[in-house]
Design an enzyme around this catalytic site. Structure first.
Site, PDB file in Angstrom:
ATOM      1  CB  ALA A 170      -0.881  -0.021   1.247  1.00 18.22           C
ATOM      2  CD  GLU A 229      -2.072  -7.709   2.631  1.00 15.66           C
ATOM      3  OE1 GLU A 229      -1.710  -6.572   2.250  1.00 15.66           O
ATOM      4  OE2 GLU A 229      -2.639  -7.900   3.705  1.00 15.66           O
ATOM      5  N   GLY A 250       0.723  -5.127   0.673  1.00 14.46           N
ATOM      6  CA  GLY A 250      -0.428  -5.209  -0.221  1.00 14.46           C
ATOM      7  C   GLY A 250      -0.108  -5.885  -1.551  1.00 14.46           C
ATOM      8  CD  GLU A 291       1.648  -5.722   5.546  1.00 16.80           C
ATOM      9  OE1 GLU A 291       2.475  -6.603   5.879  1.00 16.80           O
ATOM     10  OE2 GLU A 291       0.978  -5.794   4.514  1.00 16.80           O
TER      11      GLU A 291
HETATM   12  N1  CAA Z   1       4.591   3.230  -0.566  1.00 14.50           N
HETATM   13  C1  CAA Z   1       4.983   4.393  -1.093  1.00 14.50           C
HETATM   14  N2  CAA Z   1       6.148   4.563  -1.753  1.00 14.50           N
HETATM   15  C2  CAA Z   1       6.939   3.494  -1.890  1.00 14.50           C
HETATM   16  C3  CAA Z   1       6.593   2.235  -1.363  1.00 14.50           C
HETATM   17  C4  CAA Z   1       5.349   2.128  -0.689  1.00 14.50           C
HETATM   18  N3  CAA Z   1       4.908   0.965  -0.202  1.00 14.50           N
HETATM   19  N4  CAA Z   1       7.593   1.368  -1.634  1.00 14.50           N
HETATM   20  C5  CAA Z   1       8.520   2.056  -2.313  1.00 14.50           C
HETATM   21  N5  CAA Z   1       8.139   3.340  -2.476  1.00 14.50           N
HETATM   22  C6  CAA Z   1       8.853   4.423  -3.112  1.00 14.50           C
HETATM   23  C7  CAA Z   1      10.005   4.917  -2.280  1.00 14.50           C
HETATM   24  O1  CAA Z   1       9.567   5.820  -1.291  1.00 14.50           O
HETATM   25  C8  CAA Z   1      10.883   5.560  -3.314  1.00 14.50           C
HETATM   26  O2  CAA Z   1      10.362   6.820  -3.648  1.00 14.50           O
HETATM   27  P1  CAA Z   1      11.352   8.086  -3.888  1.00 14.50           P
HETATM   28  O3  CAA Z   1      12.174   7.691  -5.079  1.00 14.50           O
HETATM   29  O4  CAA Z   1      10.405   9.205  -4.152  1.00 14.50           O
HETATM   30  O5  CAA Z   1      12.161   8.226  -2.635  1.00 14.50           O
HETATM   31  C9  CAA Z   1      10.687   4.651  -4.538  1.00 14.50           C
HETATM   32  O6  CAA Z   1       9.485   3.944  -4.306  1.00 14.50           O
HETATM   33  C10 CAA Z   1      11.793   3.641  -4.706  1.00 14.50           C
HETATM   34  O7  CAA Z   1      11.943   2.933  -3.486  1.00 14.50           O
HETATM   35  P2  CAA Z   1      13.324   2.768  -2.696  1.00 14.50           P
HETATM   36  O8  CAA Z   1      14.234   3.905  -3.001  1.00 14.50           O
HETATM   37  O9  CAA Z   1      12.998   2.506  -1.259  1.00 14.50           O
HETATM   38  O10 CAA Z   1      13.894   1.448  -3.409  1.00 14.50           O
HETATM   39  P3  CAA Z   1      14.904   0.385  -2.792  1.00 14.50           P
HETATM   40  O11 CAA Z   1      15.291  -0.475  -3.939  1.00 14.50           O
HETATM   41  O12 CAA Z   1      15.953   1.041  -2.007  1.00 14.50           O
HETATM   42  O13 CAA Z   1      14.002  -0.480  -1.781  1.00 14.50           O
HETATM   43  C11 CAA Z   1      12.048  -1.688  -1.063  1.00 14.50           C
HETATM   44  C12 CAA Z   1      12.946  -1.272  -2.247  1.00 14.50           C
HETATM   45  C13 CAA Z   1      12.784  -2.668  -0.156  1.00 14.50           C
HETATM   46  C14 CAA Z   1      10.841  -2.389  -1.686  1.00 14.50           C
HETATM   47  C15 CAA Z   1      11.618  -0.444  -0.266  1.00 14.50           C
HETATM   48  O14 CAA Z   1      11.103   0.520  -1.173  1.00 14.50           O
HETATM   49  C16 CAA Z   1      10.534  -0.708   0.764  1.00 14.50           C
HETATM   50  O15 CAA Z   1      10.836  -1.235   1.820  1.00 14.50           O
HETATM   51  N6  CAA Z   1       9.298  -0.299   0.447  1.00 14.50           N
HETATM   52  C17 CAA Z   1       8.184  -0.400   1.400  1.00 14.50           C
HETATM   53  C18 CAA Z   1       7.700  -1.822   1.518  1.00 14.50           C
HETATM   54  C19 CAA Z   1       6.597  -1.915   2.533  1.00 14.50           C
HETATM   55  O16 CAA Z   1       6.766  -1.651   3.700  1.00 14.50           O
HETATM   56  N7  CAA Z   1       5.412  -2.349   2.062  1.00 14.50           N
HETATM   57  C20 CAA Z   1       4.255  -2.506   2.917  1.00 14.50           C
HETATM   58  C21 CAA Z   1       3.414  -1.271   2.872  1.00 14.50           C
HETATM   59  S1  CAA Z   1       2.121  -1.310   4.058  1.00 14.50           S
HETATM   60  C22 CAA Z   1       0.946  -2.291   3.379  1.00 14.50           C
HETATM   61  O17 CAA Z   1       1.071  -2.791   2.284  1.00 14.50           O
HETATM   62  C23 CAA Z   1      -0.262  -2.487   4.252  1.00 14.50           C
HETATM   63  C24 CAA Z   1      -1.171  -3.506   3.825  1.00 14.50           C
HETATM   64  O18 CAA Z   1      -1.423  -4.524   4.431  1.00 14.50           O
HETATM   65  C25 CAA Z   1      -1.882  -3.347   2.606  1.00 14.50           C
END
Ligand code: CAA
Length: 258
Positions: free
Chosen positions: A64, A112, A109, A132
Site C-alpha cells: 500500500a 496480498e 499489499g 507491515e
Molecule cells: N509506498 C509508497 N512509496 C513506496 C513504497 C510504498 N509501499 N515502496 C517504495 N516506495 C517508493 C520509495 O519511497 C521511493 O520513492 P522516492 O524515489 O520518491 O524516494 C521509490 O518507491 C523507490 O523505493 P526505494 O528507493 O525505497 O527502493 P529500494 O530499492 O531502495 O528499496 C524496497 C525497495 C525494499 C521495496 C523499499 O522501497 C521498501 O521497503 N518499500 C516499502 C515496503 C513496505 O513496507 N510495504 C508494505 C506497505 S504497508 C501495506 O502494504 C499495508 C497492507 O497490508 C496493505
C-alpha cells in the site's frame, strides 16, 4: 486510467500496475482503477484468463502507498483496508482464472494482491514479504487470512511477525509461488500456463475455482454438497458432452465453453 494498463490478446487480459517510480505502490486511486478493470473483465465471456503484473524492472507491487497512508485516522484506515479487500475478493471470485506474474518485490499489499490471484508465477527476481509490523500496522488487505490458508499458520505467523523477505525459491518451497521461471520468460511462461488452462472446458475450470474458494469457507459437509451441486451443473453443458464423447471416441475435445 492513470495507474493501470490493460490489453487483451486472444482471450487473455493483461493487467499491469503502472506506478514504477513508487514501485507500483497501491494508492487509493490505483485500487479504484484496478476495481474498475476487474468489474469490466468479469462480465466478459470472451476473456478466459487474466495475468496481473507490475511495471518496471524492480517491483510487482511494493505494498500500500505509505506516503498516502501515514496520515490516516482509524476510520480511514479501516475504509482503506475494506476498499482493497473488496477489490481483491472480486479478483478471487471472478469467473476467469487469474495468474499473478510476480516480477519483483511483492510486499505487503503486493503480496496480498498476488495471493488473491489463483496462481503465482514468480520470476527468479521475485521477493515476497509482509513488512507491515515494521510500520506499526498489520497486513490489512486480507494477508492475515490468505497467507495462512496458502502456507499454513506457522509459516504465515513467522513471515508476518519477523517481516522476513523471502526469495522466489523459498516462496516456491512453502507453496506461496506455484512456479519459478527466468525473469525474461515471466510473461511468456505465465501466458503459456494461461493458454494451457484455456484448452480445458472452461465452465468446469471456473466452477472448480468457485468450489475451491467458496468450499474452503464452509464446513466440510456443506462443501461436499456444494461440490456435488457444481459437479451436477456441468452436466447441463455442451462441454461435458463434448469432453466425454471425445474421450470415448479417442479424439481431442473441442470445447466451446458453454
Ligand atoms: N509506498 C509508497 N512509496 C513506496 C513504497 C510504498 N509501499 N515502496 C517504495 N516506495 C517508493 C520509495 O519511497 C521511493 O520513492 P522516492 O524515489 O520518491 O524516494 C521509490 O518507491 C523507490 O523505493 P526505494 O528507493 O525505497 O527502493 P529500494 O530499492 O531502495 O528499496 C524496497 C525497495 C525494499 C521495496 C523499499 O522501497 C521498501 O521497503 N518499500 C516499502 C515496503 C513496505 O513496507 N510495504 C508494505 C506497505 S504497508 C501495506 O502494504 C499495508 C497492507 O497490508 C496493505
Amino acid at each position: 486510467m492513470e495507474n493501470i494498463i490493460f490489453k487483451e490478446k486472444d482471450g487473455v487480459m493483461f493487467i499491469t500496475i503502472n506506478r514504477p517510480k513508487a514501485l507500483n505502490a497501491l494508492n487509493s486511486s490505483t485500487i479504484e482503477e484496478l476495481g474498475q478493470v476487474i468489474s469490466n473483465v468479469e462480465k466478459r465471456k470472451d476473456i478466459k484468463t487474466v495475468i496481473i503484473t507490475g511495471s518496471g524492472e524492480k517491483a510487482f507491487v511494493a505494498g500500500a502507498d505509505i506516503s498516502e497512508m501515514h496520515t490516516l485516522n482509524a476510520i480511514e484506515g479501516r475504509e482503506l483496508a475494506r476498499k482493497a479487500q473488496k477489490v481483491f475478493s472480486k479478483i478471487e471470485h471472478m469467473p476467469q482464472i487469474v495468474i499473478a506474474a510476480v516480477n519483483g518485490y511483492a510486499l505487503g499489499g503486493g503480496c496480498e494482491l498476488s495471493m488473491a490471484c489463483d496462481i503465482r508465477v514468480a520470476s527468479e527476481r521475485a521477493i515476497f514479504g509482509q513488512p507491515e509490523v515494521n510500520l506499526g500496522i498489520l497486513p490489512g488487505f486480507a494477508g492475515t487470512q490468505r497467507l495462512p490458508r496458502l502456507v499454513g499458520k506457522g509459516v504465515a505467523k513467522e513471515l508476518i511477525f519477523t517481516t522476513d523477505m523471502i526469495d522466489a525459491k523459498r516462496a516456491y518451497e512453502i507453496g506461496l509461488a506455484n512456479k519459478v521461471v527466468a525473469h525474461e520468460l515471466l510473461i511468456e511462461e505465465s501466458e503459456k500456463m494461461a493458454r494451457k488452462i484455456m484448452t480445458k472446458g472452461m465452465f468446469g475450470v471456473s466452477l472448480a475455482k468457485a468450489a475451491i474458494n467458496d468450499g474452503m469457507n464452509m464446513d466440510t459437509e456443506s462443501a461436499y454438497k456444494y461440490e456435488a451441486d457444481m459437479f451436477g451443473l456441468c452436466f447441463a453443458t455442451e462441454d461435458q458432452k463434448e469432453g466425454m464423447e471425445a474421450f470415448l471416441n479417442k479424439r481431442k475435445a473441442n470445447f466451446k465453453n458453454f
